[in-house]
Design an enzyme around this catalytic site. Structure first.
Site, PDB file in Angstrom:
ATOM      1  N   ASP A   1       1.078   3.313   0.963  1.00 50.38           N
ATOM      2  CA  ASP A   1      -0.208   3.948   0.704  1.00 50.38           C
ATOM      3  C   ASP A   1      -0.340   4.208  -0.797  1.00 50.38           C
ATOM      4  OD1 ASP A   1      -2.593   5.268   0.884  1.00 50.38           O
ATOM      5  OD2 ASP A   1      -1.827   7.014   1.950  1.00 50.38           O
TER       6      ASP A   1
ATOM      7  N   ASP B   1      -6.407   0.259   0.369  1.00 53.04           N
ATOM      8  CA  ASP B   1      -5.302   0.840  -0.383  1.00 53.04           C
ATOM      9  C   ASP B   1      -4.088   1.194   0.474  1.00 53.04           C
ATOM     10  OD1 ASP B   1      -6.469   2.906   0.978  1.00 53.04           O
ATOM     11  OD2 ASP B   1      -6.326   4.350  -0.648  1.00 53.04           O
ATOM     12  N   GLU B   2      -4.008   0.699   1.695  1.00 53.20           N
ATOM     13  CA  GLU B   2      -2.822   0.969   2.496  1.00 53.20           C
ATOM     14  C   GLU B   2      -2.578  -0.157   3.485  1.00 53.20           C
ATOM     15  OE1 GLU B   2      -3.024   4.383   5.095  1.00 53.20           O
ATOM     16  OE2 GLU B   2      -5.189   4.168   5.314  1.00 53.20           O
TER      17      GLU B   2
END
Length: 417
Positions: free
Chosen positions: A26, A119-120
């Site tokens: 993350d 973003d993860e």
């Protein structure tokens, strides 16, 4: 204490460290981290990425978070909590470039990478030790170091035996964290509140508390029959999650169910020309996201929110899948025109649903002989924007006054890029 091999002070120790292989990666305050990377003068400033005075926070740096700013918070609330924040309009093209780079780094470790958002992602490194001549924990530490060196942002990593526990571990030591949850996970979970489990929001938390469940340990104690009688059909599955049990597989081919873009206005709009101008910009953004993900729209979803916060959603299937903004706009405009009745709107959004593979997009069609030329034109525009920036070239429809009487979403209190 320092590592005897590398000399660094950051150590991760766990008796099962070499046997766990499921990781959740993350990025830390992703949008803000990219902005601060590109604008070093903001390193020590509170930064918010998001909408205008009536929009919402997309991302807040950790300095702003210490002042009480959170993602999805209304912008006026965020600025009241942190009035000296620098507010920056999202640069999704820049974020997407970084996300592609990070995904390539992950896929160099294992083919089992399932992105969860920009973003993860979750990774399964089972069986990769022989290939890399190092256990998954070591390769993940190297990944974090590579991200910092090459992209100059940080990530937090959770390592465990399944997706649920890996996600929970990733949040233990943010930012720039590396945490591990092994066989001690049920005990670790037992003392924590029910809201700890991903997916349990305020409403479900209140319902559980009303039934006498405040901690995950209380849920862990339920048998299958009691769980169903007291919590309903989903009770047994909830108890398993409270115990840290998760059987979901990591699927790199997981289908993307929707792609969309939306904007909140600084002043309510009610005329077709003003709303059309905003709709066109969103269609350009949606088309770019579809092309970036190698997907296509099999239909269009128009979303509107009135000044009274009432939502309107309208859908229309397309004759053929597309990712061209002008085709998306032509269909969405017809849906929009039917809603122009004097109502004032504070938000407009455009989405693609159903999602189709990119290979099906904009195929030659005898009913549209100009289609190949329009595809070639869009490809040329994309190439110029990739080389010279998003503002390097645009269509005439995107120029001129939007009719908003002020800045669009994300333009309030923005410093020059």
């Amino acid at each position: 204490m320092r590592c005897p091999r590398c000399g660094r002070s950051r150590l991760v120790a766990h008796p099962e460290l070499d046997r766990l292989a499921v990781a959740h990666v993350d990025c830390d305050a992703f949008y803000c981290s990219v902005e601060k990377r590109d604008r070093p003068e903001l390193a020590d400033r509170p930064v918010i990425v998001g909408g205008g005075s009536r929009g919402v926070v997309s991302s807040a740096c950790y300095i702003a978070r210490m002042r009480g700013v959170r993602s999805a918070m209304p912008m006026f609330t965020a600025l009241a909590a942190c009035p000296d924040a620098v507010v920056i309009r999202p640069d999704f093209a820049s974020y997407a470039r970084v996300a592609r780079s990070l995904r390539a780094m992950m896929e160099a470790l294992t083919p089992l990478v399932q992105p969860l958002s920009i973003d993860e992602a979750v990774l399964d490194l089972s069986g990769t030790e022989a290939l890399h001549r190092a256990p998954p924990a070591v390769m993940l530490a190297r990944l974090a170091a590579r991200v910092e060196a090459e992209e100059r942002i940080t990530v937090s990593i959770g390592l465990s035996s399944n997706r649920l526990l890996a996600k929970l571990a990733a949040g233990i030591d943010k930012p720039r964290g590396f945490a591990v949850l092994g066989s001690e996970a049920p005990h670790w979970l037992a003392a924590r509140g029910v809201r700890t489990l991903p997916g349990i929001g305020p409403a479900q938390e209140r319902a559980l508390v009303a039934r006498g469940f405040t901690t995950l340990g209380q849920l862990q104690a339920l048998g299958p029959r009691e769980a169903q009688s007291r919590l309903g059909p989903d009770g047994p599955a909830l108890v398993l999650r409270a115990r840290g049990i998760d059987t979901r597989r990591i699927d790199p081919a997981r289908e993307t169910k929707s792609v969309s873009a939306e904007t909140t206005f600084d002043r309510d709009l009610r005329t077709l020309p003003a709303l059309e101008a905003e709709l066109w910009r969103l269609c350009e953004r949606l088309g770019a996201r579809l092309r970036d993900k190698d997907l296509a729209a099999g239909g269009v979803v128009l979303k509107l929110k009135t000044a009274a916060f009432r939502s309107r959603t309208r859908t229309q299937r397309l004759h053929a899948p597309t990712r061209l903004p002008d085709t998306l706009f032509a269909t969405a405009r017809k849906l929009l025109a039917r809603e122009i009745d004097g109502t004032e709107f504070r938000l407009i959004g455009i989405g693609a649903a159903p999602i189709r593979p990119g290979a099906e997009a904009d195929r030659a069609d005898l009913s549209d002989p100009a289609l190949p030329r329009r595809v070639a034109t869009q490809q040329a525009i994309d190439a110029l924007r990739l080389r010279f920036g998003a503002a390097a070239v645009g269509r005439g429809r995107g120029l001129g006054d939007t009719g908003t009487g002020g800045a669009r979403t994300g333009d309030v209190k923005t410093e020059p890029r």
